[in-house]
Motif scaffolding. Sequence first.
Motif, mmCIF file in Angstrom:
data_model
loop_
_atom_site.group_PDB
_atom_site.id
_atom_site.type_symbol
_atom_site.label_atom_id
_atom_site.label_comp_id
_atom_site.label_asym_id
_atom_site.label_seq_id
_atom_site.Cartn_x
_atom_site.Cartn_y
_atom_site.Cartn_z
ATOM 1 N N LYS A 1 1.362 8.790 -33.398
ATOM 2 C CA LYS A 1 1.582 9.029 -31.976
ATOM 3 C C LYS A 1 1.181 7.797 -31.159
ATOM 4 C CE LYS A 1 -0.108 11.723 -28.073
ATOM 5 N NZ LYS A 1 -0.633 10.571 -27.352
ATOM 6 N N LYS B 1 -2.332 6.771 -33.149
ATOM 7 C CA LYS B 1 -3.093 7.724 -33.961
ATOM 8 C C LYS B 1 -2.186 8.447 -34.952
ATOM 9 C CE LYS B 1 -6.688 8.826 -30.545
ATOM 10 N NZ LYS B 1 -7.024 7.528 -30.296
ATOM 11 N N VAL C 1 -1.021 11.579 -36.788
ATOM 12 C CA VAL C 1 -1.045 12.984 -36.379
ATOM 13 C C VAL C 1 -0.494 13.878 -37.492
ATOM 14 C CG1 VAL C 1 -0.951 12.545 -33.891
ATOM 15 C CG2 VAL C 1 1.174 12.746 -35.188
ATOM 16 N N SER C 2 -0.904 15.118 -37.437
ATOM 17 C CA SER C 2 -0.484 16.112 -38.412
ATOM 18 C C SER C 2 0.910 16.628 -38.072
ATOM 19 C CB SER C 2 -1.487 17.270 -38.388
ATOM 20 O OG SER C 2 -1.140 18.252 -39.324
ATOM 21 N N ASP D 1 -4.654 13.073 -39.921
ATOM 22 C CA ASP D 1 -6.013 12.897 -39.429
ATOM 23 C C ASP D 1 -6.726 14.244 -39.483
ATOM 24 O OD1 ASP D 1 -7.929 11.120 -37.556
ATOM 25 O OD2 ASP D 1 -7.908 13.196 -36.857
#
Length: 142
Positions: A84, A96, A98-99, A120
Amino acid sequence: MMKTYPLNESDYHLIAAASAKITELYEGNKHHVGAALKTKTGKIVAAVHIEAYIGRVTVCAEAIAIGKAISDGEKEFDTIVAVKHPYADEVDRALKVVSPCGMCRELISDYSEDCFVILDVNGVTVKTKIIELLPLKYTRNS
């Protein structure tokens, strides 16, 4: 407890590919997530998500990467990651990991039940199998 696996050089390369794709194509209110998928043949496919004013029309980056890979003849997947990009008004400017959302978890598992997912967990980047993120998944035979 979720089983995790150590990240390797290939995983970091995949994170870098997703990061590069969203950095290159970031556009506020249109593209803020990039994904990279490594196929079992070793090909890296990267894509960004498509944002729409009507949310149900939005398509996740993971889904677009999977579609792109399949359209290129790739049918078996090894690892996938989404990254992201911060929005313009966010103070923290870091990209970051991200799931995947629930729909992407379903899609990933439908096309590759043994695919690894990098995500993460409480500030730590880890790798797990998609089935760990979708326990008790339905099967086509049930």
